[in-house]
Scaffold this motif. Sequence first.
Motif, PDB file in Angstrom:
ATOM      1  N   SER A  63      76.041  73.781  42.286  1.00 11.19           N
ATOM      2  CA  SER A  63      76.002  74.931  41.491  1.00 11.19           C
ATOM      3  C   SER A  63      74.752  75.338  41.147  1.00 11.19           C
ATOM      4  O   SER A  63      73.865  74.522  41.156  1.00 11.19           O
ATOM      5  CB  SER A  63      77.040  74.837  40.408  1.00 11.19           C
ATOM      6  N   LEU A  69      74.374  73.615  30.735  1.00  9.96           N
ATOM      7  CA  LEU A  69      75.007  72.673  32.029  1.00  9.96           C
ATOM      8  C   LEU A  69      75.656  71.777  31.304  1.00  9.96           C
ATOM      9  O   LEU A  69      77.003  71.499  31.919  1.00  9.96           O
ATOM     10  CB  LEU A  69      73.362  71.846  32.251  1.00  9.96           C
ATOM     11  N   ASN A 125      79.091  73.783  30.586  1.00  8.51           N
ATOM     12  CA  ASN A 125      79.480  74.425  32.008  1.00  8.51           C
ATOM     13  C   ASN A 125      79.342  75.907  31.915  1.00  8.51           C
ATOM     14  O   ASN A 125      80.579  76.740  32.297  1.00  8.51           O
ATOM     15  CB  ASN A 125      80.842  73.808  32.440  1.00  8.51           C
ATOM     16  N   ARG A 129      77.633  79.714  33.059  1.00  3.03           N
ATOM     17  CA  ARG A 129      76.797  80.067  34.076  1.00  3.03           C
ATOM     18  C   ARG A 129      75.807  81.011  33.737  1.00  3.03           C
ATOM     19  O   ARG A 129      74.865  81.511  34.483  1.00  3.03           O
ATOM     20  CB  ARG A 129      77.457  80.712  35.122  1.00  3.03           C
ATOM     21  N   ASN A 188      80.413  68.507  30.785  1.00  5.01           N
ATOM     22  CA  ASN A 188      80.304  68.553  32.141  1.00  5.01           C
ATOM     23  C   ASN A 188      79.439  67.657  32.681  1.00  5.01           C
ATOM     24  O   ASN A 188      78.254  67.706  32.566  1.00  5.01           O
ATOM     25  CB  ASN A 188      79.535  70.022  32.781  1.00  5.01           C
ATOM     26  N   SER A 201      77.125  65.351  35.196  1.00  3.61           N
ATOM     27  CA  SER A 201      76.473  65.457  36.673  1.00  3.61           C
ATOM     28  C   SER A 201      76.314  63.923  37.145  1.00  3.61           C
ATOM     29  O   SER A 201      76.302  62.880  36.770  1.00  3.61           O
ATOM     30  CB  SER A 201      75.140  66.078  36.013  1.00  3.61           C
ATOM     31  N   SER A 260      72.593  72.066  40.370  1.00  2.00           N
ATOM     32  CA  SER A 260      73.462  70.884  39.810  1.00  2.00           C
ATOM     33  C   SER A 260      74.381  70.358  40.555  1.00  2.00           C
ATOM     34  O   SER A 260      75.210  71.166  41.357  1.00  2.00           O
ATOM     35  CB  SER A 260      73.945  71.299  38.335  1.00  2.00           C
ATOM     36  N   SER A 309      77.534  68.353  39.932  1.00  2.00           N
ATOM     37  CA  SER A 309      78.228  68.126  38.751  1.00  2.00           C
ATOM     38  C   SER A 309      79.585  68.277  38.949  1.00  2.00           C
ATOM     39  O   SER A 309      80.161  68.788  39.987  1.00  2.00           O
ATOM     40  CB  SER A 309      77.628  68.554  37.746  1.00  2.00           C
ATOM     41  N   GLN A 310      80.482  68.227  37.837  1.00  3.78           N
ATOM     42  CA  GLN A 310      81.800  68.715  37.830  1.00  3.78           C
ATOM     43  C   GLN A 310      82.090  70.079  37.519  1.00  3.78           C
ATOM     44  O   GLN A 310      83.092  70.595  37.606  1.00  3.78           O
ATOM     45  CB  GLN A 310      82.459  68.142  36.736  1.00  3.78           C
ATOM     46  N   SER A 311      81.100  70.978  37.809  1.00  2.58           N
ATOM     47  CA  SER A 311      81.272  72.326  37.308  1.00  2.58           C
ATOM     48  C   SER A 311      82.016  73.288  38.138  1.00  2.58           C
ATOM     49  O   SER A 311      82.624  74.141  37.881  1.00  2.58           O
ATOM     50  CB  SER A 311      79.788  73.097  37.163  1.00  2.58           C
TER      51      SER A 311
END
Length: 409
Positions: free
Chosen positions: A266, A296, A299, A301, A328, A330, A386, A388-390
């Motif tokens: 992302s 971050l 989460n 934007r 979130n 990473s 990133s 990450s889990q986003s």
Amino acid sequence: MSVVTVQLGQCGNQIGPELFSTVYEDSTGAGRKTYQESSRERFFWETSDGVLVARSVLVDMEPKVISQAVAKASKSGKWRYGEKAHFCQKQGSGNNWANGYCVHGPRHKESVEDLVRREVERCDRLAGIFAMMSVAGGTGSGVGTFVTQCLRDMYPQAFILNHLTWPYGTGEVIVQNYNSVLTLSRLYQLSDALVVHENDTVHKICSRLMNIKHISIGDINKVIAHQLGSVLQPAYTGDSPSNYSRNPIGELLSSLVCHPEYKLLSLCNIPQMSHTSLAYSAYTWPGLLKHLRQMLIANARMEEGIDWKVCVPSSRGDSVRTGQMGFNRSLANLMILRGKDVSSADAGAFKDPALYVPWLPPDGTFSLWNSPVPFNGYEKSASLVSNSQSLLKPLDNMVRKAWNMFVSR
């Protein structure tokens, strides 16, 4: 080293011209000779009469969007597309992924491969291939996936980075969730990484940060191009701290794709605002980085509407033991800082081990690039790519909707 861009389908061929215009304008100005030379080598080649030509191949099954892209570039008078660098037909894929992947792709394989091969041969050294496409339609997703497969077969050792535009959640195409799942499942095996922009998120940026009342596709494409340009333009990196990096895609991948099963990236960028507001705004590096770190972990934007209540546990071990997953997490983050006094910016808060999964060494989780050259009119700007889990939530929603359609026949 040069990057060859492949613009696929309507989406890719609309974002492409905006990206090349953004990097061209950003590299133009006083005191930017080295920066400009590096940017021009990366994205353009020069004809014998001094005309800049984008290192790009345009592919669509209908001529309309390609004609618009070529005309827009030529009209600028600053750069253009190659005269024989585009391929189109008279019949689209009808938003049918299988039609694009199984019919149009194989039928026109040799023609598209020849165009890409010619563009690659113009490069002194190939830094990688950047393929831009949507996951919703038939050509961008179906033909785009097939072309990516061909690129992997043609250049097995080259870096391939895909940029994907995810459709609005409410839907532009009735079968968009089918198309998206099919596209992602194939690209995950073919591409080195997938950079994702969600239309819903970019629409909110246009509305809330850019203050655009009547948002058009062009407005959305400009925001996407701005964010991509902030990452792809020349910068000093960990491997090249005193000269602009000549291996941008390779270094991006080595910084972020630390596990072959985690490839979804992302991207966020601050600040973003209308040009009228920009003239009356001032930012400090501590303020920008504080907001970016909270974006971050929460989460978010964009800097508006950040949840400041989200916090990170004191250590990675505590988080694992107590199961606190309210933030979130990473695998890896790459930050790119551009602008005035960039050397004074302290990004130490992004090195906190608690931000990351416990099974990676701390020294491999965060990378920092920078450039003293302001980007696209912003005195100071920060971008964060990133891993990450986003993207888990929108991915889960996409799979759920596709499965519900399937079981409902």
